[in-house]
Design a protein around this motif. Structure first.
Motif, PDB file in Angstrom:
ATOM      1  N   CYS A   2       0.813  -1.222   0.000  1.00  0.00           N
ATOM      2  CA  CYS A   2       0.000   0.000   0.000  1.00  0.00           C
ATOM      3  C   CYS A   2       0.843   1.266   0.000  1.00  0.00           C
ATOM      4  O   CYS A   2       1.764   1.424   0.786  1.00  0.00           O
ATOM      5  CB  CYS A   2      -0.918   0.006   1.220  1.00  0.00           C
ATOM      6  SG  CYS A   2      -1.932   1.480   1.330  1.00  0.00           S
ATOM      7  N   CYS A  62      -2.719   5.772  -1.126  1.00  0.00           N
ATOM      8  CA  CYS A  62      -3.223   6.742  -2.099  1.00  0.00           C
ATOM      9  C   CYS A  62      -4.662   7.100  -1.811  1.00  0.00           C
ATOM     10  O   CYS A  62      -5.148   8.129  -2.245  1.00  0.00           O
ATOM     11  CB  CYS A  62      -3.099   6.174  -3.506  1.00  0.00           C
ATOM     12  SG  CYS A  62      -4.262   4.846  -3.848  1.00  0.00           S
ATOM     13  N   SER A  63      -5.386   6.206  -1.143  1.00  0.00           N
ATOM     14  CA  SER A  63      -6.796   6.348  -0.794  1.00  0.00           C
ATOM     15  C   SER A  63      -7.766   6.159  -1.956  1.00  0.00           C
ATOM     16  O   SER A  63      -8.946   6.457  -1.829  1.00  0.00           O
ATOM     17  CB  SER A  63      -7.090   7.664  -0.054  1.00  0.00           C
ATOM     18  OG  SER A  63      -6.983   8.767  -0.889  1.00  0.00           O
ATOM     19  N   CYS A 100      -8.845   3.359  -2.934  1.00  0.00           N
ATOM     20  CA  CYS A 100      -9.799   2.321  -2.520  1.00  0.00           C
ATOM     21  C   CYS A 100     -10.885   2.905  -1.620  1.00  0.00           C
ATOM     22  O   CYS A 100     -12.017   2.434  -1.618  1.00  0.00           O
ATOM     23  CB  CYS A 100      -9.076   1.159  -1.836  1.00  0.00           C
ATOM     24  SG  CYS A 100      -8.145   1.595  -0.357  1.00  0.00           S
ATOM     25  N   CYS A 108      -6.811  -0.172  -7.130  1.00  0.00           N
ATOM     26  CA  CYS A 108      -5.573  -0.114  -6.352  1.00  0.00           C
ATOM     27  C   CYS A 108      -4.349  -0.061  -7.271  1.00  0.00           C
ATOM     28  O   CYS A 108      -4.146  -0.947  -8.086  1.00  0.00           O
ATOM     29  CB  CYS A 108      -5.462  -1.321  -5.414  1.00  0.00           C
ATOM     30  SG  CYS A 108      -3.901  -1.324  -4.514  1.00  0.00           S
TER      31      CYS A 108
HETATM   32  S1  SF4 Z   1      -5.873   1.759  -3.323  1.00  0.00           S
HETATM   33 FE1  SF4 Z   1      -5.981   1.525  -1.074  1.00  0.00          FE
HETATM   34  S2  SF4 Z   1      -4.773  -0.322  -0.699  1.00  0.00           S
HETATM   35 FE2  SF4 Z   1      -4.242   0.330  -2.781  1.00  0.00          FE
HETATM   36  S3  SF4 Z   1      -2.444   1.616  -2.487  1.00  0.00           S
HETATM   37 FE3  SF4 Z   1      -4.202   2.975  -2.458  1.00  0.00          FE
HETATM   38  S4  SF4 Z   1      -4.719   3.181  -0.274  1.00  0.00           S
HETATM   39 FE4  SF4 Z   1      -3.386   1.404  -0.473  1.00  0.00          FE
END
Ligand code: SF4
Lengths: 215, 477, 242
Positions: free
Chosen positions: B314, B317-318, B320, B374
């Motif tokens: 991870c 990045c947020s 998800c 993701c």
């Molecule tokens: S999408 Fe969610 S799990 Fe994937 S890198 Fe971004 S914050 Fe992390």
């Protein structure tokens, strides 16, 4: 010796018991099938860079080399700049007449804050993302001089513009590996979207970014 | 509802979500915010023809890193030291806080400035500093808002996503002593600028997290928008950066992948306004004393689980969160951890154990939207189901497992499905058993624990003739 | 072609009309349908709720029931998704190599109805007639586990008499999620509420999907509200004729 260090390394190694003992990092394949080289240098590339920088609400001008001093003078006049910070090695020819010059030989915070702006060159530009890269190299100076003044006038030479992020990262390799100089990537003036996701340009850094692209 | 750091006593997502769902202002803010960021992300991702190749490279680099994490941590340590920095290793939150406190006190500092960092939230650094009389000032606009309001953040990236402009204006007027403030975001930002500028210029020590650290060169990276990061990383004479051990990446070249994945996935921009990279100490430029704190705090435990390991890919990045239909409706506080949303639902229980956070892996409909966005391809649904299995194993190992209705029901259901005979019998029995509940052509009331279903939905009963009965009848004639 | 119907426990018990439609449709297209009567449940309920060990015998049972069939088709994106995505994992948890090998051999022969028709048979026009206003909800497992893409829509577009209307925010989850709908009923209902709003906005009389589990959730609420909209499985629309 640091007890935490030994313990963490022991835990990590224990956690990785499933990894075959002979495995080397390079045995884990990384396919670099993404674009590593983009468009070659061309007027279109420069135009794309200009367009994308402008999308961040920065002001962009494209000028010929001979017009640089007058363009700098004009920008300062528009902005009403009277005291201008410049890095120590900035070419004298760039400096407009009639402006109080603050050459950075360790200017203090008060002097920087009291200035009306800063004029620098840059290391590279990235067209794909409209990014300007400062690497504390030629015509750029210390990080602080492009941080405290409220106005940053940045000169980008057309041949410093590359298309893609990987091309810029590759060109920065010597700066990072050997010179170990700090690097700042700038894509528009500082911004926040923290209030109801409305983008506000200009929070802590220079609230105005102006870019002169010299062909 | 305040939750510094990670939960330490058992939490119920169900209960906190129920509370959050009733807050209509929150629902509105969250809906608007997540939809806006989602659309921005989708647009900047769609202009990248090689997006999938970048995701795959990002995943593969993280896999390489994690499989050889000990090597890379040692490389990083050597490189940072060679560039004039100090490296510290912290086994847990307490040790990390002690290290930082010691450094700050060593400089006689009473005040530090901070760049937003989930890692420092995770370890509860601000509270630890406050306990010894050191004031930590958060310098991100949203973090400042949260700090002034005495709350905790509800989103990794936009922590004040749950507050609207009127609430922020009121807060600033009350706490910063400004009057005559409009609720224009520009005016609100200007107040923060003026308030924080004095802090940046006077603080002797700055504290940050780290988005990446390059093992090969010792270069540390902070990605940000507002410029408060640059201020903190440049102005105070001493800089302390705290990073989870999983944040290391092998080479400088690898950075080119993450520098493309992160901004587009997080704020939905081609590039974030400012990215700072520094390698140890730069003579005459910025802080002349640099400390890097490498934090374990449960990460090595996550690493040990071959399915859970990918959670450490991870890059915070947020994306998800923004795509998650559950998070969109409950907001971040319902997850009762510094890590909300889908990543929180898998990371928190791995860090603190399923006894405490066992309800979080169930806070998902397994819709799979998180996996799809993701940037480092963490198969979140896979890890969620894996964590559920851990919850169940724990439950079954307990003494009361034979009284647990779900466990009992699942065992019975399993036995029934193993035998076609029992299964057919059960269909007939259910048809008999349901008659007191069926009204017309549907069931509108079920007793607990199934009552949740019929609170809003009718249930269709077992058919008068099951498919297999129809099939048998048809093939007889 | 000889096709083994994997009806799924859910459809068998609660939605037999979907199974009957499957038989009707596949026979109309000239195929021979078989129904292995030993079949029960694919194990998805157990696996997704965390009862992985309890799913092992069900996977074994599924493999034993269907091993001798060359083509297995089911009217459920999520059950096919379970087989395709997670059977290998269950086999791994069991530690039984034989089972792992059997699963690997069987999985490529299991299809969801619309992918079978469009991608395997290359058929889009199945000769259906359905004079109703229909909106299609692509379930999460259709979209993101099986990657059905527009296969169901391609089938629906060829149905005569149909008035197909696009569902706004179609790709967002309806909030079903198996035991999620019970364990986190409030959140599930909040998601369902938004889905219903989108369905009602289309003014469709029928909401279709490739999975009766999500349809039970959406349809259950439409029924409770007496909304005048029915939830109907894709197979039933495709089976309908003049
Ligand atoms: S999408 Fe969610 S799990 Fe994937 S890198 Fe971004 S914050 Fe992390």
């Amino acid at each position: 010796m640091d007890p935490g260090r030994n313990e963490i390394l022991r835990r990590v190694r224990a956690a990785l018991r499933d990894i075959p003992p002979g495995e080397q990092p390079d045995d884990v394949p990384v396919a670099r099938t993404y674009r590593q080289t983009g468009a070659p240098h061309s007027p279109e590339l420069v135009a794309r860079f200009a367009e994308r920088v402008a999308e961040y609400k920065a002001t962009v001008h494209q000028i010929g080399a001979e017009a640089l001093p007058s363009a700098i003078a004009a920008a300062c006049a528009r902005r009403g700049v009277r005291r201008l910070v410049v890095p120590p090695d900035l070419p004298a020819a760039w400096v407009p007449a009639g402006i109080e010059l603050l050459r950075d030989d360790r200017l203090n915070n008060e002097q920087l804050e009291a200035s009306d702006g800063v004029l620098t060159g840059c290391a590279w530009g990235i067209a794909q993302t409209g990014t300007i890269i400062l690497d504390a190299g030629q015509y750029q100076g210390r990080r602080i001089i492009t941080l405290l003044p409220d106005y940053h006038l940045c000169v980008v030479r057309a041949e410093q513009i590359v298309d893609l992020v990987p091309e810029a990262v590759a060109r920065l390799t010597p700066t990072v590996r050997a010179a170990r100089r700090p690097i700042t990537l700038i894509s528009g003036p500082s911004a926040t979207s923290d209030i109801e996701l409305n983008r506000v340009e200009g929070v802590h850094g220079p609230r105005t970014l102006e870019v002169l692209i010299v062909a | 509802m305040k939750h510094e750091g990670l939960p330490s006593t058992p939490i119920s997502f169900y209960a906190s979500a129920k509370e959050a769902l009733a807050n209509t202002q929150l629902r509105r803010n969250m809906g608007k915010a997540t939809q806006t960021i989602r659309a921005k992300r989708a647009s900047v991702v769609s202009e990248m023809p090689d997006w999938e190749a970048l995701r795959e490279a990002g995943r593969a680099i993280k896999e390489r890193t994690l499989r050889h994490l000990d090597d890379y941590l040692l490389q990083l340590e050597t490189a940072v030291q060679a560039a004039g920095g100090h490296v510290h290793w912290a086994r847990d939150a307490r040790e990390a806080n002690q290290i930082v406190t010691r450094i700050v006190q060593g400089h006689g500092a009473r005040e530090v400035v901070k760049v937003k960092s989930l890692t420092t939230d995770e370890i509860g650094l601000n509270a630890a500093l406050a306990a010894v009389g050191i004031t930590a000032t958060e310098t991100d606009l949203a973090e400042l808002i949260i700090q002034l309001a005495g709350e905790s953040s509800s989103h990794i990236l936009v922590p004040a996503i749950h507050k609207n402009r009127a609430e922020i204006r009121e807060l600033f007027m009350r706490t910063l002593g400004v009057s005559d403030l409009s609720d224009e975001p520009k005016a609100l930002a200007a107040v923060a600028r003026a308030h924080l500028r004095r802090k940046f210029l006077s603080a002797p020590v700055a504290i940050s997290g780290a988005n990446f650290a390059v093992a090969e060169t010792g270069t540390v990276c902070i990605v940000e928008s507002e410029g408060n990061g640059r201020m903190c990383l440049t102005l105070p004479p001493v800089l302390i950066s705290i990073m989870g051990i999983e944040k290391v990446i092998p080479t400088w070249q690898d950075f080119e992948v993450f520098l493309q994945l992160l901004p587009r996935s997080s704020t939905g921009e081609r590039m974030n306004p400012y990215t700072s990279l520094w390698t140890g100490v730069a003579p005459g430029d910025g802080p002349q004393e640099f400390h890097l704190v490498l934090l374990d705090n449960g990460r090595s435990g996550v690493l040990a689980d071959t399915i859970g390991r990918q959670t450490l890919n991870c890059i915070r990045c947020s994306a998800c969160l923004n795509i998650c239909p559950v998070y969109e409706r409950t907001g971040g506080h319902a997850y009762q951890s510094v890590y909300p949303g889908p990543i929180g639902a898998i990371l928190t229980p791995q860090l603190v154990g399923v006894d405490v956070a066992g309800s979080l892996p169930y806070a998902s409909s397994l819709c799979g939207a998180c996996y799809e966005v993701c940037p480092v391809k963490i198969n979140i649904p896979e890890v969620l189901v894996h964590m559920r299995a851990r919850v169940v194993r724990k439950k079954q190992a307990g003494l009361l497992s034979r009284l647990d209705p779900e466990n009992v029901g699942m065992q019975a259901l399993g036995r029934m499905f193993e035998s076609p005979l029992l299964y057919e019998q059960a269909q007939r029995l259910a048809r008999l058993g349901q008659w007191p509940l069926v009204r017309g052509d549907a069931i509108s009331f079920l007793p607990p624990p199934l009552g949740g279903w019929t609170a809003m939905r009718d249930l269709f009963p077992v058919a008068d003739q099951t498919f297999r009965e129809w099939w048998a009848a048809r093939n007889k004639t | 072609m000889q096709i083994a119907l994997f009806i799924t426990c859910f459809n068998d018990t609660i939605f037999p009309q979907t199974g009957r439609a499957m038989v009707q449709l596949l026979e109309r297209l000239g195929h021979r349908v078989e129904f292995p009567t030993a079949q029960t449940c694919c194990g998805q309920i157990h696996f997704n709720t965390g009862y992985q060990r309890e799913a092992i015998p069900l996977v074994r049972h599924f493999v034993a029931t269907f091993a001798r069939y060359q083509v297995i088709v089911a009217p459920s994106a999520s059950c096919v998704g379970m087989v395709r995505e997670f059977y290998a994992r269950v086999a791994e948890v069991s530690g039984d190599r034989r089972l792992a090998a059997d699963v690997a051999a069987l999985v490529p022969r299991v299809f969801e109805l619309s992918e079978f028709l469009v991608h395997k048979l290359g058929v889009e026009d199945v000769g259906a007639y359905y004079p109703h206003r229909v909106t299609y909800h692509p379930t999460c497992h259709s979209l993101r586990v099986l990657h059905l893409g527009d296969a169901p829509l391609r089938l629906l577009r060829k149905v005569r008499g149909i008035d197909l209307v696009e569902l706004p925010n179609a790709e967002q989850c309806c909030g079903f999620g198996g035991t999620f709908a019970v364990k986190n009923a409030d959140t599930s209902m909040a998601m369902l509420g938004d889905k219903l709003r989108c369905v009602l906005d289309t003014r469709a009389e029928v909401c279709a999907a490739a999975d009766n589990s999500c349809l039970m959730h959406i349809g259950g609420a439409l029924h409770r509200q007496r909304a005048g909209v029915r939830a109907i499985h894709l197979a039933e629309i495709l089976a309908a004729t003049e």
